[in-house]
Structure formats: C-alpha cells, structure tokens
Design a protein around this motif. Structure first.
Motif, short mmCIF file in Angstrom:
data_model
loop_
_atom_site.label_atom_id
_atom_site.label_comp_id
_atom_site.label_asym_id
_atom_site.label_seq_id
_atom_site.Cartn_x
_atom_site.Cartn_y
_atom_site.Cartn_z
N SER A 10 43.34 41.40 19.64
CA SER A 10 43.19 40.93 18.26
C SER A 10 44.19 39.82 18.01
O SER A 10 45.38 39.99 18.28
N ALA A 40 28.28 39.24 20.10
CA ALA A 40 28.79 39.75 18.83
C ALA A 40 27.81 40.78 18.29
O ALA A 40 26.62 40.74 18.62
N PRO A 87 37.26 33.04 13.67
CA PRO A 87 36.65 34.36 13.46
C PRO A 87 35.28 34.49 14.13
O PRO A 87 34.93 35.58 14.60
N THR A 90 34.80 36.15 17.56
CA THR A 90 34.87 37.60 17.70
C THR A 90 33.63 38.11 18.41
O THR A 90 32.50 37.86 17.99
N GLN A 113 37.08 43.14 24.56
CA GLN A 113 36.84 42.80 23.15
C GLN A 113 37.84 41.74 22.68
O GLN A 113 39.05 41.86 22.91
N THR A 115 38.87 39.95 19.06
CA THR A 115 38.71 40.00 17.61
C THR A 115 39.63 38.97 16.99
O THR A 115 40.84 38.98 17.24
N SER A 117 40.85 37.28 13.38
CA SER A 117 40.83 37.49 11.93
C SER A 117 41.60 36.40 11.20
O SER A 117 42.32 35.62 11.83
#
Length: 117
Positions: A10, A40, A87, A90, A113, A115, A117
């Motif tokens: 992240s 996604a 974003p 992601t 993964q 991510t 933000s």
C-alpha cells in the motif's frame, strides 16, 4: 515453471513500488518472454508491460513513462518499477512467462496486491 511475485503493498499516490517475479524450474530463462499484467476488481485483466527474449519492451499507455520493466537473467527474476503511482493503478499484479516461440503466456504467478490511496 513456477513464478512468485513480491513487492506489492500500500502506497500513497505519487509513490513508487518495485515488483519482483522470481522464476524457478526453468531452463534457458533468457529465452523466455515475460510480462506483467494487472486486474482490478470488476475489471478485465490487462497487460501492463512486456519484455521479450531480446529485451525489447512494450508498455500499456496507462503506465508508459511511469513504469520500467526489466529482467535479470542470471537471477531469473523479472522486475517492474512503478513510479508516480495513481489510485487507478490499484490492482492485483501478475507476472507471466512464455517461451519465445509461444503465442500465449504459458505460466502465471499467483499475484501481488498493489493499493494506491
């Protein structure tokens, strides 16, 4: 052939990540074409970047100029350096491999993964 991705996580928008994909059970790794794909939630899988056995690279328009694909044949490892993350980057990222004569990717990793933000 087994492919294992790592390096996801992240990050905040504008940040960077370097994904890795380690291959095992493969002989003549340098003869493989490799690629990064992403998917996604609710969207189709898309190709992100590809590198062939001659180290020629191609990128999706969505990541061109922000990402760099490379591979270390001695380590049998594929990389994807992603900068200026957004974003919309992601997704679950997968690496894939194919022998240079194959028209389709034959081997896939389990994914890592990312991510933003």
């Amino acid at each position: 052939v087994q492919l294992v991705e790592s390096g996801g996580g992240s990050v905040q928008a504008g940040g960077s990540l370097r994904l890795s994909c380690a291959a095992s059970g493969v002989t003549y790794y340098s003869q493989y074409s490799m690629g990064w794909f992403r998917q996604a939630p609710g969207k189709e899988r898309e190709g992100v970047a590809h590198i062939d056995s001659d180290d020629r690279t191609t990128y999706a328009d969505s990541v061109k100029g922000r990402s760099s694909i490379s591979k270390d044949n001695a380590k049998k490892t594929l990389y994807l350096q992603m900068n200026s993350l957004k974003p919309e980057d992601t997704a679950m990222y997968y690496c894939a491999a194919k022998r240079f004569w194959s028209r389709v990717y034959e081997y896939w990793g389990q994914g890592t993964q990312v991510t933003v933000s």
